[in-house]
Design an enzyme around this catalytic site. Structure first.
Site, PDB file in Angstrom:
ATOM      1  CE1 TYR A 261     -20.511 -85.703   8.610  1.00 16.73           C
ATOM      2  CE2 TYR A 261     -21.713 -87.271   7.239  1.00 16.73           C
ATOM      3  CZ  TYR A 261     -21.276 -86.855   8.485  1.00 16.73           C
ATOM      4  OH  TYR A 261     -21.580 -87.580   9.604  1.00 16.73           O
ATOM      5  CB  CYS A 262     -14.844 -83.936   5.892  1.00 10.64           C
ATOM      6  SG  CYS A 262     -14.527 -83.156   4.300  1.00 10.64           S
ATOM      7  CB  THR A 263     -14.081 -80.129   9.231  1.00 10.26           C
ATOM      8  OG1 THR A 263     -13.966 -81.196  10.164  1.00 10.26           O
ATOM      9  CG2 THR A 263     -14.186 -78.808   9.983  1.00 10.26           C
TER      10      THR A 263
END
Length: 297
Positions: free
Chosen positions: A191-193
């Site tokens: 996951y990331c922004t």
């Protein structure tokens, strides 16, 4: 009344003439009074823009008129304000550049892109599908943070693995070192922004033998829109503009700890000494004494 907004977007798609896209986006952004950052390569586009709502709506119509960008997921959020000329206060200027990578992992030769996006990436999970996976597989599910360690200090998925990286370029070396080989038999959710870093990270992991790799579609932003602070996320979301961070509700947990006094804070700031390139999680009281603290450390 002026309405400051910010849009976040990316698209992995083959672009035959990145320079032509750069000129188009620069001229369009300047004409509409937008500010922000856009990076373009032969593999696509990545950007965030701030401005007044009508100007951004005009930009969206033009942007999506280009066939490769027609279905791009554009994420909207609130800006902090506009100056007297109607320009975003969240960005100092408009920057539109052509680079080898639209997100810098330092591995442009590994990335494969076609008209459907990244080839060989992880299985996409919507926020609802993520919850279903966790309900089915329980503690076997591994959350793998695809951001730098500073971002994760103020907000992350509960129990996530947070690699000790300063930039995305550090991930390739860590993966190649075998540091996370013990995860190769587990379901790993990257996951990331907004999703872009996980597009690349999940493909790098898959290519290195991680057998069950997922990516959170739309990133933390879309997850927060769906579940706020009543799901699997804790804390604030770090953002790369003058806002510093955003919360998904009025009851967001404060999980960051001030580097100076250890008190809870979600505030991040650059070192006030121009010769110091450090960025820290730091409360306002301790902000001015960080350089002495670094020297003592």
């Amino acid at each position: 009344m002026a309405t400051p907004k910010i849009v976040l977007f990316y698209a992995f798609t083959p672009l035959a003439d990145p320079e032509a896209i750069r000129v188009w986006q620069r001229d369009l952004g300047e004409a509409l009074g937008l500010r922000g950052r856009l990076i373009i390569s032969g593999d696509g586009i990545n950007g965030t823009l701030g401005g007044d709502l009508p100007a951004l709506k005009t930009w969206v119509r033009s942007f999506r008129s280009y066939t490769p960008f027609r279905d791009v997921d554009i994420k909207w959020s609130e800006g902090t304000g506009l100056d007297d000329d109607g320009r975003s206060l969240d960005f100092p200027k408009l920057s539109v550049k052509v680079r080898d990578e639209i997100v810098s992992f330092g591995a442009p030769g590994e990335l494969r892109v076609d008209e459907n996006g990244v080839v060989g990436g992880g299985t996409r999970l919507s926020p609802e599908e993520l919850h279903a996976l966790v309900a089915e597989r329980g503690d076997d599910v591994v959350f793998f943070d695809g951001r730098n360690a500073l971002e994760a200090q103020i907000g992350r998925f509960r129990g996530a693995i947070v690699p000790d990286v300063e930039t995305t370029r550090d991930f390739v070396g860590l993966l190649d070192s075998g540091a996370y080989d013990d995860l190769k038999g587990k379901p790993v959710v990257t996951y990331c922004t907004g999703g872009i870093r996980c597009e690349v990270l999940s493909s790098l992991m898959t290519a290195r033998g991680f057998g069950e790799v997922y990516q959170l579609e739309g990133g933390i932003v879309r997850y927060g829109e769906k579940y706020g602070d009543d799901g699997l996320w804790d804390g604030s979301l770090y953002v790369f503009d003058k806002r510093g961070s955003v919360d998904f509700s009025d009851h967001a947990a404060v999980i960051g700890e001030c580097v100076g006094c250890g008190q809870p804070t979600n505030r991040t700031a650059n070192c006030p000494d121009l010769s110091c390139r450090t960025q820290d999680v730091v409360c306002e009281t301790c902000d001015t004494v960080r350089c002495p603290m670094h020297a003592a450390a």
